[in-house]
Design a protein around this motif. Structure first.
Motif, short mmCIF file in Angstrom:
data_model
loop_
_atom_site.label_atom_id
_atom_site.label_comp_id
_atom_site.label_asym_id
_atom_site.label_seq_id
_atom_site.Cartn_x
_atom_site.Cartn_y
_atom_site.Cartn_z
N UNK A 1 -17.23 -12.73 -9.80
CA UNK A 1 -15.83 -12.20 -9.71
C UNK A 1 -15.64 -10.95 -9.25
N UNK A 2 -16.51 -10.01 -9.99
CA UNK A 2 -16.54 -8.65 -9.61
C UNK A 2 -17.17 -8.47 -8.08
N UNK A 3 -18.13 -9.10 -7.81
CA UNK A 3 -18.64 -8.80 -6.30
C UNK A 3 -17.65 -9.33 -5.31
N UNK A 4 -16.78 -10.33 -5.62
CA UNK A 4 -16.12 -10.75 -4.68
C UNK A 4 -14.69 -9.69 -4.54
N UNK A 5 -14.35 -8.91 -5.87
CA UNK A 5 -13.40 -7.95 -5.80
C UNK A 5 -13.78 -6.82 -5.08
N UNK A 6 -15.09 -6.37 -5.17
CA UNK A 6 -15.64 -5.31 -4.29
C UNK A 6 -15.87 -5.46 -3.08
N UNK A 7 -16.20 -6.73 -2.65
CA UNK A 7 -16.50 -7.03 -1.30
C UNK A 7 -15.08 -6.97 -0.47
N UNK A 8 -13.96 -7.46 -1.29
CA UNK A 8 -12.89 -7.52 -0.48
C UNK A 8 -12.39 -6.00 -0.32
N UNK A 9 -12.47 -5.22 -1.48
CA UNK A 9 -12.02 -3.88 -1.05
C UNK A 9 -12.72 -3.22 -0.14
N UNK A 10 -14.17 -3.58 -0.09
CA UNK A 10 -14.85 -2.94 1.10
C UNK A 10 -14.43 -3.34 2.55
N UNK A 11 -14.02 -4.62 2.56
CA UNK A 11 -13.24 -5.07 3.80
C UNK A 11 -12.44 -4.23 4.12
N UNK A 12 -11.30 -4.11 3.28
CA UNK A 12 -10.14 -3.20 3.45
C UNK A 12 -10.70 -1.85 4.00
N UNK A 13 -11.56 -1.19 3.31
CA UNK A 13 -11.92 0.38 3.62
C UNK A 13 -12.63 0.49 4.85
N UNK A 14 -13.46 -0.90 5.33
CA UNK A 14 -13.95 -0.83 6.79
C UNK A 14 -13.12 -0.89 7.65
N UNK A 15 -12.03 -1.54 7.48
CA UNK A 15 -11.05 -1.74 8.53
C UNK A 15 -10.34 -0.27 9.34
N UNK A 16 -10.37 0.65 8.14
CA UNK A 16 -9.88 1.87 8.48
C UNK A 16 -8.26 1.89 8.58
N UNK A 17 -7.61 3.13 8.44
CA UNK A 17 -6.37 2.98 8.52
C UNK A 17 -5.86 3.07 9.74
N UNK A 18 -6.57 3.33 11.02
CA UNK A 18 -5.97 3.24 12.57
C UNK A 18 -5.46 1.63 12.68
N UNK A 19 -6.41 0.72 12.33
CA UNK A 19 -6.10 -0.52 12.67
C UNK A 19 -4.83 -1.03 11.86
N UNK A 20 -4.45 -0.46 10.69
CA UNK A 20 -3.32 -0.89 9.79
C UNK A 20 -2.14 -0.17 10.62
N UNK A 21 -2.22 0.90 10.99
CA UNK A 21 -0.96 1.64 11.63
C UNK A 21 -0.83 0.91 13.08
N UNK A 22 -1.59 0.33 13.70
CA UNK A 22 -1.69 -0.20 14.80
C UNK A 22 -1.02 -1.46 14.85
N UNK A 23 -1.26 -2.05 13.66
CA UNK A 23 -0.57 -3.56 13.59
C UNK A 23 0.90 -3.35 13.17
N UNK A 24 1.21 -2.31 12.46
CA UNK A 24 2.62 -2.01 12.00
C UNK A 24 3.46 -1.54 13.03
N UNK A 25 3.00 -0.93 13.97
CA UNK A 25 3.59 -0.51 15.29
C UNK A 25 3.89 -1.62 16.14
N UNK A 26 3.23 -2.89 16.19
CA UNK A 26 3.36 -3.93 17.28
C UNK A 26 4.45 -4.72 16.72
#
Length: 102
Positions: free
Chosen positions: A77-102
């Motif tokens: 369970x710990x590994x899954x949580x850390x892996x999911x957090x890592x996926x979010x952090x690797x995406x970067x804030x630019x991707x999130x802000x681009x999705x919000x603008x669309x």
């Protein structure tokens, strides 16, 4: 990192793309979406603390393997949580802000 960046990071949430604990080659559980990253990492830390204690106890109590299996599931369970957090952090804030603008 400026104040805006730290605020943006505190707003990030899990994406819920990480499965764990498989049964018949199918994920039985998955990390939920929209959990604040700080909360997810805090929970992973708690799980790892408990797993550490269970493995220490298992080293001294060889009559049963229940401590080891509990520690196994907690670390999964710990590994899954850390892996999911890592996926979010690797995406970067630019991707999130681009999705919000669309």
């Amino acid at each position: 990192m400026n104040k805006t960046d730290s605020f943006a990071i505190s707003e990030l949430k899990t994406i819920g793309l990480t499965p764990f604990i498989y049964c018949s080659n199918q994920a039985l559980f998955q990390v939920n979406r929209n959990v604040p990253l700080v909360d997810a990492l805090s929970m992973a830390s708690d799980f790892l603390f408990l797993a550490k204690d269970l493995t220490r106890e298992a080293a001294f109590n060889r009559d049963t393997d229940r401590h080891i299996w509990a520690a196994h599931y907690l670390t999964a369970m710990s590994k899954a949580l850390v892996d999911d957090v890592t996926k979010v952090l690797e995406r970067g804030p630019d991707r999130e802000s681009k999705k919000a603008k669309q």
